[in-house]
Write a protein that holds these residues in place. Structure first.
Motif, PDB file in Angstrom:
ATOM      1  N   ARG A 163       0.833  -1.214   0.000  1.00 59.14           N
ATOM      2  CA  ARG A 163       0.000   0.000   0.000  1.00 59.14           C
ATOM      3  C   ARG A 163       0.864   1.260   0.000  1.00 59.14           C
ATOM      4  NH1 ARG A 163      -3.747  -2.786   4.571  1.00 59.14           N
ATOM      5  NH2 ARG A 163      -5.109  -3.987   3.178  1.00 59.14           N
ATOM      6  N   ARG A 164       1.938   1.243   0.803  1.00 60.18           N
ATOM      7  CA  ARG A 164       2.797   2.424   0.845  1.00 60.18           C
ATOM      8  C   ARG A 164       3.545   2.603  -0.475  1.00 60.18           C
ATOM      9  NH1 ARG A 164       1.045   6.147   3.586  1.00 60.18           N
ATOM     10  NH2 ARG A 164       3.100   7.141   3.484  1.00 60.18           N
ATOM     11  N   MET A 165       3.876   1.498  -1.149  1.00 55.20           N
ATOM     12  CA  MET A 165       4.491   1.613  -2.477  1.00 55.20           C
ATOM     13  C   MET A 165       3.529   2.276  -3.454  1.00 55.20           C
ATOM     14  SD  MET A 165       6.705  -1.849  -3.130  1.00 55.20           S
ATOM     15  CE  MET A 165       8.317  -2.072  -2.339  1.00 55.20           C
ATOM     16  N   ILE A 166       2.266   1.901  -3.393  1.00 57.17           N
ATOM     17  CA  ILE A 166       1.276   2.511  -4.282  1.00 57.17           C
ATOM     18  C   ILE A 166       1.121   3.996  -3.969  1.00 57.17           C
ATOM     19  CG2 ILE A 166      -1.183   2.545  -4.858  1.00 57.17           C
ATOM     20  CD1 ILE A 166      -1.125  -0.524  -4.627  1.00 57.17           C
ATOM     21  N   VAL A 167       1.116   4.342  -2.679  1.00 58.82           N
ATOM     22  CA  VAL A 167       1.035   5.759  -2.286  1.00 58.82           C
ATOM     23  C   VAL A 167       2.183   6.543  -2.902  1.00 58.82           C
ATOM     24  CG1 VAL A 167       1.278   7.352  -0.330  1.00 58.82           C
ATOM     25  CG2 VAL A 167      -0.262   5.381  -0.155  1.00 58.82           C
ATOM     26  N   HIS A 168       3.377   5.950  -2.915  1.00 55.18           N
ATOM     27  CA  HIS A 168       4.571   6.616  -3.440  1.00 55.18           C
ATOM     28  C   HIS A 168       4.773   6.388  -4.950  1.00 55.18           C
ATOM     29  CE1 HIS A 168       6.333   8.181   0.253  1.00 55.18           C
ATOM     30  NE2 HIS A 168       6.036   7.051   0.863  1.00 55.18           N
ATOM     31  N   GLN A 169       3.793   5.746  -5.591  1.00 53.94           N
ATOM     32  CA  GLN A 169       3.863   5.493  -7.047  1.00 53.94           C
ATOM     33  C   GLN A 169       5.100   4.662  -7.420  1.00 53.94           C
ATOM     34  OE1 GLN A 169       3.062   8.992  -9.468  1.00 53.94           O
ATOM     35  NE2 GLN A 169       1.820   9.893  -7.864  1.00 53.94           N
ATOM     36  N   ILE A 170       5.399   3.678  -6.578  1.00 52.33           N
ATOM     37  CA  ILE A 170       6.473   2.725  -6.847  1.00 52.33           C
ATOM     38  C   ILE A 170       5.841   1.448  -7.386  1.00 52.33           C
ATOM     39  CG2 ILE A 170       8.303   1.314  -5.811  1.00 52.33           C
ATOM     40  CD1 ILE A 170       8.645   3.525  -3.697  1.00 52.33           C
ATOM     41  N   GLU A 171       6.311   0.973  -8.502  1.00 52.94           N
ATOM     42  CA  GLU A 171       5.754  -0.242  -9.095  1.00 52.94           C
ATOM     43  C   GLU A 171       5.973  -1.428  -8.161  1.00 52.94           C
ATOM     44  OE1 GLU A 171       6.111  -2.935 -13.189  1.00 52.94           O
ATOM     45  OE2 GLU A 171       7.309  -1.107 -12.932  1.00 52.94           O
ATOM     46  N   LEU A 172       4.928  -2.201  -7.959  1.00 53.11           N
ATOM     47  CA  LEU A 172       5.020  -3.325  -7.043  1.00 53.11           C
ATOM     48  C   LEU A 172       5.941  -4.406  -7.597  1.00 53.11           C
ATOM     49  CD1 LEU A 172       1.291  -3.869  -5.955  1.00 53.11           C
ATOM     50  CD2 LEU A 172       3.105  -2.745  -4.664  1.00 53.11           C
ATOM     51  N   PRO A 173       6.845  -4.924  -6.772  1.00 54.62           N
ATOM     52  CA  PRO A 173       7.638  -6.090  -7.192  1.00 54.62           C
ATOM     53  C   PRO A 173       6.719  -7.299  -7.304  1.00 54.62           C
ATOM     54  CG  PRO A 173       8.032  -5.608  -4.886  1.00 54.62           C
ATOM     55  CD  PRO A 173       7.186  -4.484  -5.404  1.00 54.62           C
ATOM     56  N   GLU A 174       7.128  -8.277  -8.084  1.00 53.48           N
ATOM     57  CA  GLU A 174       6.287  -9.447  -8.345  1.00 53.48           C
ATOM     58  C   GLU A 174       5.857 -10.142  -7.056  1.00 53.48           C
ATOM     59  OE1 GLU A 174       4.088 -12.247 -10.334  1.00 53.48           O
ATOM     60  OE2 GLU A 174       4.963 -10.372 -11.098  1.00 53.48           O
ATOM     61  N   LYS A 175       6.727 -10.208  -6.073  1.00 54.87           N
ATOM     62  CA  LYS A 175       6.416 -10.916  -4.831  1.00 54.87           C
ATOM     63  C   LYS A 175       5.331 -10.236  -3.994  1.00 54.87           C
ATOM     64  CE  LYS A 175       9.202 -14.330  -5.457  1.00 54.87           C
ATOM     65  NZ  LYS A 175       8.668 -15.690  -5.720  1.00 54.87           N
ATOM     66  N   LEU A 176       5.055  -8.971  -4.263  1.00 54.90           N
ATOM     67  CA  LEU A 176       4.012  -8.262  -3.525  1.00 54.90           C
ATOM     68  C   LEU A 176       2.780  -7.974  -4.375  1.00 54.90           C
ATOM     69  CD1 LEU A 176       6.084  -5.663  -1.475  1.00 54.90           C
ATOM     70  CD2 LEU A 176       5.013  -7.755  -0.638  1.00 54.90           C
ATOM     71  N   ASN A 177       2.863  -8.259  -5.661  1.00 58.12           N
ATOM     72  CA  ASN A 177       1.745  -7.994  -6.562  1.00 58.12           C
ATOM     73  C   ASN A 177       0.824  -9.211  -6.590  1.00 58.12           C
ATOM     74  OD1 ASN A 177      -0.023  -7.260  -8.556  1.00 58.12           O
ATOM     75  ND2 ASN A 177       1.554  -6.552  -9.980  1.00 58.12           N
ATOM     76  N   LEU A 178      -0.294  -9.128  -5.889  1.00 59.21           N
ATOM     77  CA  LEU A 178      -1.198 -10.266  -5.744  1.00 59.21           C
ATOM     78  C   LEU A 178      -2.367 -10.228  -6.716  1.00 59.21           C
ATOM     79  CD1 LEU A 178      -1.382 -10.553  -1.846  1.00 59.21           C
ATOM     80  CD2 LEU A 178       0.396 -11.305  -3.423  1.00 59.21           C
ATOM     81  N   PHE A 179      -2.431  -9.199  -7.556  1.00 57.92           N
ATOM     82  CA  PHE A 179      -3.566  -9.065  -8.469  1.00 57.92           C
ATOM     83  C   PHE A 179      -3.672 -10.279  -9.388  1.00 57.92           C
ATOM     84  CE2 PHE A 179      -2.442  -4.395  -7.945  1.00 57.92           C
ATOM     85  CZ  PHE A 179      -3.414  -4.192  -6.980  1.00 57.92           C
ATOM     86  N   GLY A 180      -4.823 -10.938  -9.342  1.00 63.06           N
ATOM     87  CA  GLY A 180      -5.082 -12.060 -10.235  1.00 63.06           C
ATOM     88  C   GLY A 180      -4.467 -13.376  -9.812  1.00 63.06           C
TER      89      GLY A 180
END
Length: 250
Positions: A141-158
């Protein structure tokens, strides 16, 4: 689906993991601002709404603000400590631990680079205590707030639940009992692991950060938790604990 989830849990508790593929971690968070009055009027209203259920009639939003660090919308990360094993199966087994601390944007960028460069393979796992409820989503969530692209290990979409490369020592201890919360301090105590809670507690981190301005103390506390999480997973798998002389701070 439930059967697949059961198999994933059984595998994790059945010593079928390579400890050298695991990045153990812990985070420390504080309110984004030191004082409630420093929030914009809009954010004060949003904080009051967000915490209304927890506060009830016992606390005003301002009195409750010292707890703001537990919400990614109103808190920030001041330290991420990580640890990993090398030479796990040899007599020269070592556990290396290091910390990222200071400016949150810098912490998150460095953590993303660490995952992208060194823990980006399918076999790599992230491990934390209550990580699925707190550490992993808070970082994302804090990465998204700072507009940092999520690394694969934290990207749970799908992703399906069994495709998520996260281990949670609290979840493993639950054995399917979703009502059961067990603190890291309690688990280390009953399992004979040296307690990491010998200085400050999580509720005191904000005061140490803003009033004492003692970030080094927070880093030490965070690293001790990271080591304790690794010790827990060792105990869950009937592996010998890490000796102090085999812990390398880098």
């Amino acid at each position: 689906m439930l059967f697949l989830l059961y198999l994933g849990l059984k595998k994790a508790m059945n010593i079928k993991i390579n400890f050298e593929n695991i990045l153990f971690l812990d985070i420390e968070t504080v309110p984004e601002n030191e004082f409630y009055k420093d929030l914009t009027e809009e954010k004060q209203e949003l904080f009051a709404l967000k915490t209304q259920y927890q506060r009830k009639e016992e606390f005003t939003p301002e009195e409750f603000y010292e707890r703001a660090g537990i919400w990614a919308e109103f808190g920030k990360i001041v330290c991420i400590s990580v640890g990993y094993f090398i030479n796990f199966k040899s007599s020269d087994r070592k556990f290396r631990v290091t910390s990222l601390f200071g400016d949150e944007f810098k912490i998150l960028e460095e953590f993303k680079n660490l995952l992208d460069k060194h823990f980006n393979k399918p076999q790599h796992l992230l491990c934390a205590h209550n990580g699925k409820e707190f550490d992993f989503p808070f970082i994302a969530r804090r990465m998204i707030v700072h507009q940092i692209e999520l690394p694969e290990k934290l990207n749970l979409f799908g992703k399906k639940p069994w495709e998520v490369s996260h281990l949670d020592t609290m979840e493993l201890w639950k054995f399917g009992d979703y009502k059961h919360y067990t603190s890291l301090k309690l688990l280390t105590s009953i399992l004979g692991i040296p307690s990491p809670k010998d200085d400050i507690s999580g509720s005191e981190v904000g005061g140490v950060f803003y009033k004492e301005k003692n970030l080094k103390r927070i880093v030490t506390y965070c690293e001790k938790d990271t080591i304790a999480i690794a010790q827990l997973l060792l105990r869950f798998n009937n592996e010998p604990l890490i000796e102090e002389l085999n812990i390398v701070h880098i």
